[in-house]
Motif scaffolding. Structure first.
Motif, PDB file in Angstrom:
ATOM      1  N   ILE A  30     -29.839  -7.345  10.067  1.00 11.34           N
ATOM      2  CA  ILE A  30     -30.512  -6.300   9.471  1.00 11.34           C
ATOM      3  C   ILE A  30     -29.574  -5.672   8.479  1.00 11.34           C
ATOM      4  N   ALA A  31     -28.499  -5.497   8.921  1.00  9.22           N
ATOM      5  CA  ALA A  31     -27.161  -4.851   7.985  1.00  9.22           C
ATOM      6  C   ALA A  31     -27.257  -5.964   6.691  1.00  9.22           C
ATOM      7  N   GLU A  32     -27.154  -7.253   6.457  1.00 11.30           N
ATOM      8  CA  GLU A  32     -27.033  -8.239   5.545  1.00 11.30           C
ATOM      9  C   GLU A  32     -28.334  -8.034   4.664  1.00 11.30           C
ATOM     10  N   ALA A  33     -29.855  -7.915   5.310  1.00 16.49           N
ATOM     11  CA  ALA A  33     -30.826  -7.701   4.622  1.00 16.49           C
ATOM     12  C   ALA A  33     -30.710  -6.391   3.885  1.00 16.49           C
ATOM     13  N   ASN A  34     -30.463  -5.217   4.231  1.00 20.16           N
ATOM     14  CA  ASN A  34     -30.393  -3.949   3.423  1.00 20.16           C
ATOM     15  C   ASN A  34     -29.260  -4.135   2.398  1.00 20.16           C
ATOM     16  N   VAL A  35     -28.294  -4.738   2.755  1.00 15.94           N
ATOM     17  CA  VAL A  35     -27.364  -5.032   1.599  1.00 15.94           C
ATOM     18  C   VAL A  35     -27.583  -5.607   0.486  1.00 15.94           C
ATOM     19  N   ARG A  36     -28.388  -6.822   0.947  1.00 11.29           N
ATOM     20  CA  ARG A  36     -28.961  -7.605  -0.143  1.00 11.29           C
ATOM     21  C   ARG A  36     -30.361  -6.875  -0.914  1.00 11.29           C
ATOM     22  N   ASP A  37     -31.119  -6.049  -0.158  1.00 12.70           N
ATOM     23  CA  ASP A  37     -32.127  -5.187  -0.952  1.00 12.70           C
ATOM     24  C   ASP A  37     -31.533  -4.140  -1.599  1.00 12.70           C
ATOM     25  N   HIS A  38     -30.489  -3.532  -1.268  1.00 13.79           N
ATOM     26  CA  HIS A  38     -29.888  -2.608  -2.051  1.00 13.79           C
ATOM     27  C   HIS A  38     -29.361  -3.003  -3.267  1.00 13.79           C
ATOM     28  N   ARG A  44     -32.025  -4.071 -10.596  1.00 16.22           N
ATOM     29  CA  ARG A  44     -33.071  -3.863 -11.400  1.00 16.22           C
ATOM     30  C   ARG A  44     -33.176  -2.590 -12.037  1.00 16.22           C
ATOM     31  N   LEU A  45     -32.632  -1.492 -11.371  1.00 18.40           N
ATOM     32  CA  LEU A  45     -32.487  -0.352 -11.878  1.00 18.40           C
ATOM     33  C   LEU A  45     -31.673  -0.336 -12.924  1.00 18.40           C
ATOM     34  N   SER A  46     -30.517  -0.752 -12.882  1.00 21.32           N
ATOM     35  CA  SER A  46     -29.612  -0.810 -13.966  1.00 21.32           C
ATOM     36  C   SER A  46     -29.831  -1.746 -15.074  1.00 21.32           C
ATOM     37  N   LYS A  47     -30.674  -2.627 -15.183  1.00 21.37           N
ATOM     38  CA  LYS A  47     -31.263  -3.586 -16.293  1.00 21.37           C
ATOM     39  C   LYS A  47     -32.097  -2.534 -17.028  1.00 21.37           C
ATOM     40  N   ARG A  48     -32.993  -1.821 -16.349  1.00 22.79           N
ATOM     41  CA  ARG A  48     -33.987  -0.962 -16.849  1.00 22.79           C
ATOM     42  C   ARG A  48     -33.307   0.399 -17.448  1.00 22.79           C
ATOM     43  N   HIS A  49     -32.427   1.029 -16.891  1.00 24.53           N
ATOM     44  CA  HIS A  49     -31.992   2.244 -17.292  1.00 24.53           C
ATOM     45  C   HIS A  49     -30.424   2.132 -17.621  1.00 24.53           C
ATOM     46  N   GLY A  50     -29.851   1.249 -17.710  1.00 25.05           N
ATOM     47  CA  GLY A  50     -28.246   1.109 -17.959  1.00 25.05           C
ATOM     48  C   GLY A  50     -27.459   1.893 -16.975  1.00 25.05           C
ATOM     49  N   GLN A  53     -28.633   6.071 -10.889  1.00 28.27           N
ATOM     50  CA  GLN A  53     -28.402   7.439 -10.440  1.00 28.27           C
ATOM     51  C   GLN A  53     -28.790   7.571  -9.202  1.00 28.27           C
ATOM     52  N   GLU A  54     -28.049   8.477  -8.201  1.00 30.26           N
ATOM     53  CA  GLU A  54     -28.340   8.660  -6.959  1.00 30.26           C
ATOM     54  C   GLU A  54     -29.976   8.730  -6.420  1.00 30.26           C
ATOM     55  N   GLY A  55     -30.597   9.308  -7.150  1.00 30.23           N
ATOM     56  CA  GLY A  55     -32.222   9.648  -6.968  1.00 30.23           C
ATOM     57  C   GLY A  55     -32.856   8.242  -7.347  1.00 30.23           C
ATOM     58  N   ASP A  56     -32.410   7.394  -7.975  1.00 28.38           N
ATOM     59  CA  ASP A  56     -33.158   6.212  -8.161  1.00 28.38           C
ATOM     60  C   ASP A  56     -33.169   5.272  -7.079  1.00 28.38           C
ATOM     61  N   LEU A  57     -32.532   5.529  -5.924  1.00 27.08           N
ATOM     62  CA  LEU A  57     -32.361   4.748  -4.998  1.00 27.08           C
ATOM     63  C   LEU A  57     -32.901   5.432  -3.572  1.00 27.08           C
ATOM     64  N   LEU A  58     -34.002   6.074  -3.630  1.00 25.97           N
ATOM     65  CA  LEU A  58     -34.302   6.895  -2.644  1.00 25.97           C
ATOM     66  C   LEU A  58     -34.490   6.291  -1.250  1.00 25.97           C
ATOM     67  N   ASP A  59     -35.099   5.031  -1.168  1.00 25.45           N
ATOM     68  CA  ASP A  59     -35.358   4.331  -0.057  1.00 25.45           C
ATOM     69  C   ASP A  59     -35.632   2.735  -0.345  1.00 25.45           C
ATOM     70  N   PRO A  60     -34.620   2.359  -0.742  1.00 29.09           N
ATOM     71  CA  PRO A  60     -34.513   0.658  -1.412  1.00 29.09           C
ATOM     72  C   PRO A  60     -34.895  -0.212  -0.048  1.00 29.09           C
ATOM     73  N   CYS A  61     -34.598   0.365   1.029  1.00 29.58           N
ATOM     74  CA  CYS A  61     -34.697  -0.900   2.179  1.00 29.58           C
ATOM     75  C   CYS A  61     -35.951  -0.624   2.973  1.00 29.58           C
ATOM     76  N   SER A  62     -36.837   0.230   2.703  1.00 27.66           N
ATOM     77  CA  SER A  62     -37.971   0.491   3.128  1.00 27.66           C
ATOM     78  C   SER A  62     -39.019  -0.811   3.626  1.00 27.66           C
ATOM     79  N   ASP A  63     -38.928  -1.641   2.809  1.00 24.68           N
ATOM     80  CA  ASP A  63     -39.721  -3.021   2.860  1.00 24.68           C
ATOM     81  C   ASP A  63     -39.032  -4.123   3.481  1.00 24.68           C
ATOM     82  N   VAL A  64     -37.610  -4.022   3.766  1.00 17.79           N
ATOM     83  CA  VAL A  64     -37.064  -5.222   4.095  1.00 17.79           C
ATOM     84  C   VAL A  64     -37.445  -5.787   5.206  1.00 17.79           C
ATOM     85  N   GLN A  65     -37.848  -7.402   4.982  1.00 22.75           N
ATOM     86  CA  GLN A  65     -38.076  -8.290   6.101  1.00 22.75           C
ATOM     87  C   GLN A  65     -37.106  -8.981   6.803  1.00 22.75           C
TER      88      GLN A  65
END
Length: 168
Positions: A30-38, A44-50, A53-65
Motif C-alpha cells: 500500500i505504501a509503495e503504491a501510494n508513493v508511486r502514485d504521488h 504530471r502536474l509539474s510538467k503542466r504548471h512548472g 502547489q499544495e492544493g494541486d495534490l488534493l487526493d492523488p491516491c484515491s484510485d490506487v490499485q
C-alpha cells in the motif's frame, strides 16, 4: 483490503502485540503504491504548471490499485463481527464501571456516607431521593447499594463537594 469488504481485526493485532508478516507485506505494498502514485501525479502536474502547489495534490491516491495479499485474510473480520465486538466491549466496560463505582462507595465507608448525609441535610441540599440513597449507604453492611445507587451516590458526592463539602 477495502475491495474485500472486511476490516482489520485490531483486537487480534493488539492481543498479539505485533503485525503478522502478511499484514506487514500488505502495508508495504500500500505504501509503495501510494508513493508511486504521488510521484506520478507530481510529475504530471509539474510538467503542466512548472510548479506544484499544495492544493494541486488534493487526493492523488484515491484510485490506487493494490494487490491483495491472500495471507492477510485471517487478519480481517466482517462488519457484523466488528459491530458485535464493539457492542460486547461497551457492555464489558459498563459492567466494570459499575463494579468500580460500587467498590468506591464501599471503600468510603458507612461513616463517610452518614457524614455526607448530615452535612447535606444541615444545608438543605438533599432531595428526598438523595436522602434515601444516602440512607442505604449509611446502613452498610446491612444494606449494600446497587451499582445504579452507587453511581447516584457518587453524583451526590460530587455535587455536595462543589457546594463545599470536603472532598475525599
Amino acid at each position: 483490503m477495502k475491495s474485500v469488504g472486511k476490516l482489520l481485526d485490531f483486537k487480534k493485532i493488539w492481543n498479539r502485540q505485533a503485525l503478522g508478516p502478511a499484514l506487514e507485506r500488505q502495508l508495504i505494498l500500500i505504501a509503495e503504491a501510494n508513493v508511486r502514485d504521488h510521484r506520478i501525479a507530481t510529475e504530471r502536474l509539474s510538467k503542466r504548471h512548472g510548479v506544484v502547489q499544495e492544493g494541486d495534490l488534493l487526493d492523488p491516491c484515491s484510485d490506487v490499485q493494490v494487490p491483495f495479499v491472500k495471507e492477510v485474510a485471517p487478519e480481517l473480520i466482517g462488519r457484523d463481527e466488528e459491530q458485535f465486538i464493539k457492542k460486547d466491549a461497551k457492555t464489558q466496560q459498563t459492567i466494570v464501571t459499575g463494579i468500580q463505582q460500587q467498590t468506591h462507595v464501599i471503600e468510603l465507608g458507612t461513616a463517610y456516607w452518614r457524614g455526607l448525609q448530615g452535612w447535606g441535610r444541615q444545608r438543605q441540599l438533599l432531595s428526598p431521593d438523595d436522602d434515601s440513597i444516602l440512607s442505604v449507604a449509611g446502613a452498610m453492611p446491612k444494606k449494600i447499594p446497587t451499582e445504579k445507587q452507587s453511581a447516584r451516590l457518587l453524583q451526590i458526592k460530587a455535587r455536595l463537594e462543589e457546594e463545599g463539602h470536603p472532598s475525599q
